[in-house]
Design an enzyme around this catalytic site. Structure first.
Site, PDB file in Angstrom:
ATOM      1  N   HIS A 120       0.857  -1.187   0.000  1.00 42.64           N
ATOM      2  CA  HIS A 120       0.000   0.000   0.000  1.00 42.64           C
ATOM      3  C   HIS A 120       0.889   1.232   0.000  1.00 42.64           C
ATOM      4  O   HIS A 120       1.947   1.236   0.613  1.00 42.64           O
ATOM      5  CB  HIS A 120      -0.897   0.001   1.249  1.00 42.64           C
ATOM      6  CG  HIS A 120      -2.082   0.898   1.099  1.00 42.64           C
ATOM      7  ND1 HIS A 120      -2.029   2.230   1.400  1.00 42.64           N
ATOM      8  CD2 HIS A 120      -3.347   0.642   0.656  1.00 42.64           C
ATOM      9  CE1 HIS A 120      -3.217   2.757   1.146  1.00 42.64           C
ATOM     10  NE2 HIS A 120      -4.029   1.830   0.694  1.00 42.64           N
ATOM     11  N   ASP A 127      -7.807  -5.688   0.274  1.00 47.11           N
ATOM     12  CA  ASP A 127      -8.273  -6.485  -0.851  1.00 47.11           C
ATOM     13  C   ASP A 127      -7.839  -7.942  -0.802  1.00 47.11           C
ATOM     14  O   ASP A 127      -8.312  -8.753  -1.592  1.00 47.11           O
ATOM     15  CB  ASP A 127      -7.784  -5.864  -2.169  1.00 47.11           C
ATOM     16  CG  ASP A 127      -8.524  -4.578  -2.456  1.00 47.11           C
ATOM     17  OD1 ASP A 127      -9.714  -4.515  -2.088  1.00 47.11           O
ATOM     18  OD2 ASP A 127      -7.924  -3.655  -3.014  1.00 47.11           O
TER      19      ASP A 127
HETATM   20  N1  CMC Z   1       4.046  -7.247  -4.773  1.00 47.12           N
HETATM   21  C1  CMC Z   1       5.385  -7.258  -4.914  1.00 47.12           C
HETATM   22  N2  CMC Z   1       6.163  -6.183  -4.759  1.00 47.12           N
HETATM   23  C2  CMC Z   1       5.576  -5.038  -4.463  1.00 47.12           C
HETATM   24  C3  CMC Z   1       4.173  -4.920  -4.295  1.00 47.12           C
HETATM   25  C4  CMC Z   1       3.413  -6.088  -4.460  1.00 47.12           C
HETATM   26  N3  CMC Z   1       2.083  -6.071  -4.314  1.00 47.12           N
HETATM   27  N4  CMC Z   1       3.854  -3.645  -3.988  1.00 47.12           N
HETATM   28  C5  CMC Z   1       5.005  -2.966  -3.968  1.00 47.12           C
HETATM   29  N5  CMC Z   1       6.052  -3.809  -4.240  1.00 47.12           N
HETATM   30  C6  CMC Z   1       7.466  -3.472  -4.244  1.00 47.12           C
HETATM   31  C7  CMC Z   1       7.875  -2.720  -5.492  1.00 47.12           C
HETATM   32  O1  CMC Z   1       8.329  -3.590  -6.507  1.00 47.12           O
HETATM   33  C8  CMC Z   1       8.968  -1.831  -4.956  1.00 47.12           C
HETATM   34  O2  CMC Z   1      10.149  -2.609  -4.808  1.00 47.12           O
HETATM   35  P1  CMC Z   1      11.603  -1.962  -5.154  1.00 47.12           P
HETATM   36  O3  CMC Z   1      11.781  -0.850  -4.158  1.00 47.12           O
HETATM   37  O4  CMC Z   1      12.547  -3.082  -4.995  1.00 47.12           O
HETATM   38  O5  CMC Z   1      11.502  -1.467  -6.560  1.00 47.12           O
HETATM   39  C9  CMC Z   1       8.509  -1.480  -3.539  1.00 47.12           C
HETATM   40  O6  CMC Z   1       7.686  -2.586  -3.145  1.00 47.12           O
HETATM   41  C10 CMC Z   1       7.715  -0.193  -3.454  1.00 47.12           C
HETATM   42  O7  CMC Z   1       6.690  -0.232  -4.450  1.00 47.12           O
HETATM   43  P2  CMC Z   1       5.998   1.029  -5.097  1.00 47.12           P
HETATM   44  O8  CMC Z   1       5.376   0.621  -6.397  1.00 47.12           O
HETATM   45  O9  CMC Z   1       6.947   2.183  -5.079  1.00 47.12           O
HETATM   46  O10 CMC Z   1       4.870   1.330  -4.026  1.00 47.12           O
HETATM   47  P3  CMC Z   1       3.622   2.244  -4.247  1.00 47.12           P
HETATM   48  O11 CMC Z   1       3.377   2.893  -2.955  1.00 47.12           O
HETATM   49  O12 CMC Z   1       3.779   3.133  -5.446  1.00 47.12           O
HETATM   50  O13 CMC Z   1       2.487   1.170  -4.606  1.00 47.12           O
HETATM   51  C11 CMC Z   1       0.554  -0.147  -4.596  1.00 47.12           C
HETATM   52  C12 CMC Z   1       1.366   0.911  -3.844  1.00 47.12           C
HETATM   53  C13 CMC Z   1      -0.754  -0.420  -3.821  1.00 47.12           C
HETATM   54  C14 CMC Z   1       0.169   0.372  -5.995  1.00 47.12           C
HETATM   55  C15 CMC Z   1       1.393  -1.434  -4.728  1.00 47.12           C
HETATM   56  O14 CMC Z   1       1.745  -1.916  -3.456  1.00 47.12           O
HETATM   57  C16 CMC Z   1       0.693  -2.519  -5.529  1.00 47.12           C
HETATM   58  O15 CMC Z   1       0.768  -2.523  -6.767  1.00 47.12           O
HETATM   59  N6  CMC Z   1      -0.001  -3.493  -4.829  1.00 47.12           N
HETATM   60  C17 CMC Z   1      -0.771  -4.504  -5.509  1.00 47.12           C
HETATM   61  C18 CMC Z   1      -2.125  -3.937  -5.895  1.00 47.12           C
HETATM   62  C19 CMC Z   1      -3.047  -3.804  -4.702  1.00 47.12           C
HETATM   63  O16 CMC Z   1      -3.191  -4.717  -3.903  1.00 47.12           O
HETATM   64  N7  CMC Z   1      -3.708  -2.640  -4.627  1.00 47.12           N
HETATM   65  C20 CMC Z   1      -4.726  -2.396  -3.595  1.00 47.12           C
HETATM   66  C21 CMC Z   1      -4.382  -1.247  -2.706  1.00 47.12           C
HETATM   67  S1  CMC Z   1      -5.481  -1.226  -1.269  1.00 47.12           S
HETATM   68  C22 CMC Z   1      -7.011  -0.793  -1.926  1.00 47.12           C
HETATM   69  C23 CMC Z   1      -7.078   0.623  -2.316  1.00 47.12           C
HETATM   70  O17 CMC Z   1      -6.947   1.498  -1.407  1.00 47.12           O
HETATM   71  O18 CMC Z   1      -7.294   0.909  -3.486  1.00 47.12           O
END
Ligand code: CMC
Length: 426
Positions: free
Chosen positions: A303, A361
């Site tokens: 998240h 989720d």
């Molecule tokens: N699985 C594997 N690795 C992950 C994931 C994941 N679900 N989420 C983040 N990472 C890793 C990412 O690869 C990165 O690693 P590195 O630093 O080595 O490159 C690190 O963690 C930080 O990721 P980020 O993309 O910079 O984080 P963000 O804050 O931009 O992303 C997110 C947040 C929710 C988009 C992401 O965690 C994600 O894609 N999760 C899966 C989709 C999901 O479950 N979304 C629902 C969110 S809760 C409901 C809502 O409020 O909408």
């Protein structure tokens, strides 16, 4: 922290005021930085930028805390009802008993749609995704309820808020019925909000639907868990659309469009698909390796704000077990995969180092499926519940004297000025 922060640009020092909220990090007010130092700030995805002042919801992502108007989400999910949370989000305080009775009656007596509205659904292809129907149908409300689109009238703002909270379940249930090819079911005023919605989804002319208190309570709790989440992507979209003075129905349609994406509301559908793709506990290590090799993400994990267990996920996990036990699915293979996957991910250094925990989720897909919903409906349910958060945030923005049209800046890296070249010279 001091009351001002200093920034140096080309030898010039600019003093910037520091704002302090009730809780959370202090905020440097950079509004005058362009006028005084001729620079913009750069923050794609708004990872360090507060876009507004708000009194509605507070999240402490490191501690895993979520408060609505100061009340913890787990207390609201256990002790309150969705409609009471709606009142709280809209008005700022819990209602007295008479206030609640009036609010509940107001919502329950506005659940019907204009009869002509039903014909609107027939224009969609039979196989239309219910979210596509939601985006269109909610936007169309502005064509049916002109008398509550004057955003400068506080009474009209409140009427449109009540209309949307009341009519969303009816629209969502119609999107579902259309998708299923079943006749629409009209709302009934003697049922509570969640019962009414489940009946409009699952009752058919051949068989009356009988409410099950465990399942209706679970539905209501799922609505509470999704009611608001401060300045997430869809809420920011609603505020941004509303900042131009657009009518509230159009703004909520914009929020629904944003919510549809798999990184936001679409994640529970993706999380369930992922669990189905893994299929059995013995395939988890191979799948986790694929995540580490960055071939895909673990859906329902991670998240932007929570760097700890999402407090909504804890309630959702409990609700999931309750629902599955009630419908006799406690041996659901996907539940086994989810429980084991969570255990592995919470102890694996890849996820621990990145502070990736289950989000709301992770368990919601399995729960909603056990309630009888197909995956295509999951984001629809999220949009139904989030409507109150969107509208409370939209109202707060309109009522904030400091609000301005959302108009970010950019750093331009395209071509410099050049002369137009006619076709025969290119
Ligand atoms: N699985 C594997 N690795 C992950 C994931 C994941 N679900 N989420 C983040 N990472 C890793 C990412 O690869 C990165 O690693 P590195 O630093 O080595 O490159 C690190 O963690 C930080 O990721 P980020 O993309 O910079 O984080 P963000 O804050 O931009 O992303 C997110 C947040 C929710 C988009 C992401 O965690 C994600 O894609 N999760 C899966 C989709 C999901 O479950 N979304 C629902 C969110 S809760 C409901 C809502 O409020 O909408």
């Amino acid at each position: 922290m001091a009351d001002t922060a200093k920034i140096q640009v080309d030898g010039k020092t600019v003093d910037l005021p520091v704002m302090k909220g009730t809780d959370g990090p202090n905020v440097i007010d950079i509004r005058k930085i362009y006028a005084e130092a001729d620079v913009f700030t750069y923050d794609p995805g708004f990872t360090s930028t507060a876009s507004c002042e708000s009194k509605i919801t507070f999240i402490d992502g490191d501690k895993g805390v979520l408060l609505h108007r100061g009340y913890p989400i787990d207390q609201l999910a256990e002790e309150s009802s969705f409609l009471e949370v709606c009142y709280l989000l809209l008005h700022g305080e819990l209602p007295s008993a008479p206030q609640y009775a009036e609010f509940e009656s107001n919502i329950i007596h506005h659940t019907m749609l204009h009869e002509q509205f039903d014909r609107f659904f027939q224009g969609f292809r039979r196989d239309a995704h219910p979210m596509a129907i939601m985006v269109g149908a909610v936007g169309a409300l502005s064509a049916f309820y002109h008398d509550s689109t004057n955003i400068n009238d506080p009474e009209q703002r409140m009427i449109s808020a009540h209309r949307m909270i009341a009519k969303m379940p009816t629209i969502a249930a119609r999107a579902f019925k259309y998708f299923r090819g079943q006749p629409f079911v009209y709302p009934r005023n003697d049922l509570n909000y969640a019962e009414n919605f489940l009946r409009m989804c699952f009752s058919v002319p051949a068989e009356e639907w009988v409410p099950n208190p465990v399942l209706t309570r679970a539905m209501d709790r799922i609505f509470i868990l999704h009611a608001d989440h401060e300045q997430n992507a869809s809420t920011s979209t609603v505020r941004s659309a509303g900042s131009s003075g657009a009518n509230p129905f159009a703004c909520i349609a914009a929020g629904i469009a944003c919510l549809w994406g798999p990184a936001h509301g679409g994640a529970n559908e993706e999380a369930l698909n992922m669990l189905a793709e893994i299929g059995s506990v013995d395939r988890i290590p191979e799948y986790v390796q694929g995540v580490k090799d960055r071939r895909y993400r673990l859906m329902g994990f991670g998240h932007r704000v929570y760097k700890n267990y999402d407090p909504r996920a804890k309630v959702m996990q409990k609700t999931c077990h309750e629902v599955l036990a009630e419908v006799g699915h406690q041996d659901d293979p996907l539940l086994k995969v989810a429980v084991e996957l969570e255990k592995i991910a919470l102890s694996d250094p890849y996820f621990v180092e990145r502070k990736l925990y289950p989000n709301v989720d992770f368990y919601s897909g399995i729960t909603l499926r056990a309630l009888g919903f197909p995956a295509e409906m999951f984001t629809v349910l999220f949009s139904l519940a989030r409507t109150v958060g969107w509208i409370a945030q939209w109202k707060e923005m309109i009522e904030d004297p400091a609000y301005k049209i959302s108009r970010p800046r950019q750093i331009y890296t395209g071509s410099g000025p050049r002369d137009y070249v006619p076709f025969d010279k290119r």
